[in-house]
Design a protein around this motif. Structure first.
Motif, PDB file in Angstrom:
ATOM      1  N   VAL A 151       0.854  -1.187   0.000  1.00 24.00           N
ATOM      2  CA  VAL A 151       0.000   0.000   0.000  1.00 24.00           C
ATOM      3  C   VAL A 151       0.893   1.241   0.000  1.00 24.00           C
ATOM      4  O   VAL A 151       1.616   1.498   0.967  1.00 24.00           O
ATOM      5  CB  VAL A 151      -0.945   0.022   1.222  1.00 24.00           C
ATOM      6  N   VAL A 153       1.380   5.000   0.474  1.00 19.52           N
ATOM      7  CA  VAL A 153       0.686   6.084   1.174  1.00 19.52           C
ATOM      8  C   VAL A 153       1.251   7.409   0.688  1.00 19.52           C
ATOM      9  O   VAL A 153       2.448   7.676   0.809  1.00 19.52           O
ATOM     10  CB  VAL A 153       0.845   5.952   2.701  1.00 19.52           C
ATOM     11  N   ASN A 158      -0.438  10.434   7.140  1.00 21.48           N
ATOM     12  CA  ASN A 158      -1.161   9.158   7.100  1.00 21.48           C
ATOM     13  C   ASN A 158      -0.211   7.984   7.274  1.00 21.48           C
ATOM     14  O   ASN A 158      -0.531   6.999   7.951  1.00 21.48           O
ATOM     15  CB  ASN A 158      -1.916   9.017   5.779  1.00 21.48           C
ATOM     16  N   GLN A 165      -5.657   3.886  10.956  1.00 22.60           N
ATOM     17  CA  GLN A 165      -6.446   3.681   9.729  1.00 22.60           C
ATOM     18  C   GLN A 165      -6.591   2.203   9.379  1.00 22.60           C
ATOM     19  O   GLN A 165      -7.006   1.873   8.260  1.00 22.60           O
ATOM     20  CB  GLN A 165      -5.769   4.435   8.570  1.00 22.60           C
ATOM     21  N   PHE A 169      -8.317  -1.299   5.952  1.00 24.63           N
ATOM     22  CA  PHE A 169      -7.604  -2.350   5.223  1.00 24.63           C
ATOM     23  C   PHE A 169      -7.808  -3.730   5.842  1.00 24.63           C
ATOM     24  O   PHE A 169      -6.914  -4.578   5.805  1.00 24.63           O
ATOM     25  CB  PHE A 169      -6.104  -2.000   5.176  1.00 24.63           C
ATOM     26  N   TYR A 202      -2.918   4.647  -1.945  1.00 28.88           N
ATOM     27  CA  TYR A 202      -3.736   5.350  -0.949  1.00 28.88           C
ATOM     28  C   TYR A 202      -3.312   6.814  -0.943  1.00 28.88           C
ATOM     29  O   TYR A 202      -2.311   7.184  -0.359  1.00 28.88           O
ATOM     30  CB  TYR A 202      -3.524   4.703   0.419  1.00 28.88           C
ATOM     31  N   PHE A 228      -7.109   3.186  -4.208  1.00 34.76           N
ATOM     32  CA  PHE A 228      -7.957   2.927  -3.052  1.00 34.76           C
ATOM     33  C   PHE A 228      -9.039   4.000  -2.918  1.00 34.76           C
ATOM     34  O   PHE A 228      -8.743   5.187  -2.829  1.00 34.76           O
ATOM     35  CB  PHE A 228      -7.112   2.889  -1.777  1.00 34.76           C
ATOM     36  N   GLN A 279      -6.646  12.964   2.224  1.00 35.86           N
ATOM     37  CA  GLN A 279      -6.736  11.677   2.887  1.00 35.86           C
ATOM     38  C   GLN A 279      -6.552  11.751   4.406  1.00 35.86           C
ATOM     39  O   GLN A 279      -6.942  10.829   5.120  1.00 35.86           O
ATOM     40  CB  GLN A 279      -5.724  10.702   2.300  1.00 35.86           C
TER      41      GLN A 279
END
Length: 284
Positions: A151, A153, A158, A165, A169, A202, A228, A279
């Motif tokens: 993933v 980011v 984040n 978070q 997921f 993401y 995402f 985000q």
């Protein structure tokens, strides 16, 4: 004083007895070498002037005294390497700054529960303590467990608070990677291309975030990558979206090339509410 790769190549040509147009080598250094007799010129036609080296020994002595280069061909070959260390540069010219070298190649990884990988064939666990990240330097020999989804980011806040978070997921086993600092992003892309794990991007839910994904990741990873989009994105954009993100951004990608239905749906919500969503709102 550092001899550039372009000038080193010119000197290498001259040292092998070649003649080069004077237009290819101008400036104070060329004038100095002509004055010292290390370089000489001859006319070719009415206007063309060619430079050559009458005595290679004189050029070699100059390069040794001025630039500490005792083997010009080795120096050029060293600067031409894609991967180079400061030790290589010192051996070539007693100067570790002869070429800009990125010592810290690699990227950051993070997770909220231990995940497996191999490094140089050895099994390792990635489990950074809270408040820390792990930096992967030897990316060529770093292989994540095949059951992991990588993933990416987009924003550092984040990434640093990814445990808050985890509810996003729950259907995957993620290993989080970060594109910052930006001079590491090429290392990350190269690594992603070399592994077989799926990639989930993401990022921000605006045109800029979609553009980063499509232009910097999707085009390299193809069908292995997806963008995402969380559940209830419409409500989130409507409630917390920012009008300035819509007014201040332009689409920098070809909509016709977008194949993921969730991206099309996201774009429709962005247009509908004339807002983009950062985000960071998902950190809870």
């Amino acid at each position: 004083m550092v001899l550039s790769k372009s000038l080193a190549n010119i000197f290498l040509q001259l040292s092998k007895g070649e003649k080069i147009p004077a237009s290819k080598f101008k400036g104070s250094l060329a004038a100095e070498l002509l004055m010292e007799g290390i370089l000489a010129d001859i006319r070719s036609g009415r206007t063309r002037s060619l430079l050559y080296v009458p005595k290679v020994e004189s050029l070699n002595a100059f390069l040794s005294n001025r630039f500490s280069i005792t083997n010009l061909e080795h120096y050029v070959n060293t600067l031409s390497q894609d991967i180079i260390t400061r030790a290589d540069l010192i051996q070539a010219a007693t100067n570790s700054k002869a070429k800009k070298v990125r010592t810290f190649t690699g990227f950051l990884v993070n997770c909220y529960e231990p995940v497996g990988a191999t490094l140089n064939g050895e099994n390792i666990k990635i489990n950074p303590p809270a408040g820390t990240f792990q930096f992967i330097h030897d990316t060529k020999h770093f292989v994540p467990h095949p059951g992991l989804t990588i993933v990416g980011v987009e924003n550092s806040e984040n990434f640093s608070q990814i445990a808050k978070q985890r509810h996003l997921f729950e259907n995957i086993r993620p290993l989080f990677v970060c594109r910052y600092p930006l001079n590491q992003s090429k290392d990350l892309i190269k690594w992603l291309q070399a592994i077989e794990n799926p990639y989930l991007h993401y990022g921000d839910f605006d045109f800029a975030g979609i553009g980063i994904y499509l232009n910097e990741y999707k085009r390299h990873l193809g069908s292995r990558s997806t963008f995402f989009v969380p559940d209830h994105i419409e409500l989130s954009i409507k409630t917390w979206g920012n009008r300035k993100l819509y007014d201040g951004q332009k689409i920098n990608f070809d909509l016709k090339l977008v194949t993921e239905p969730k991206i099309h749906e996201l774009i429709s919500f962005i247009h509908q509410y004339k807002k983009g969503l950062e985000q960071e709102i998902l950190i809870k």
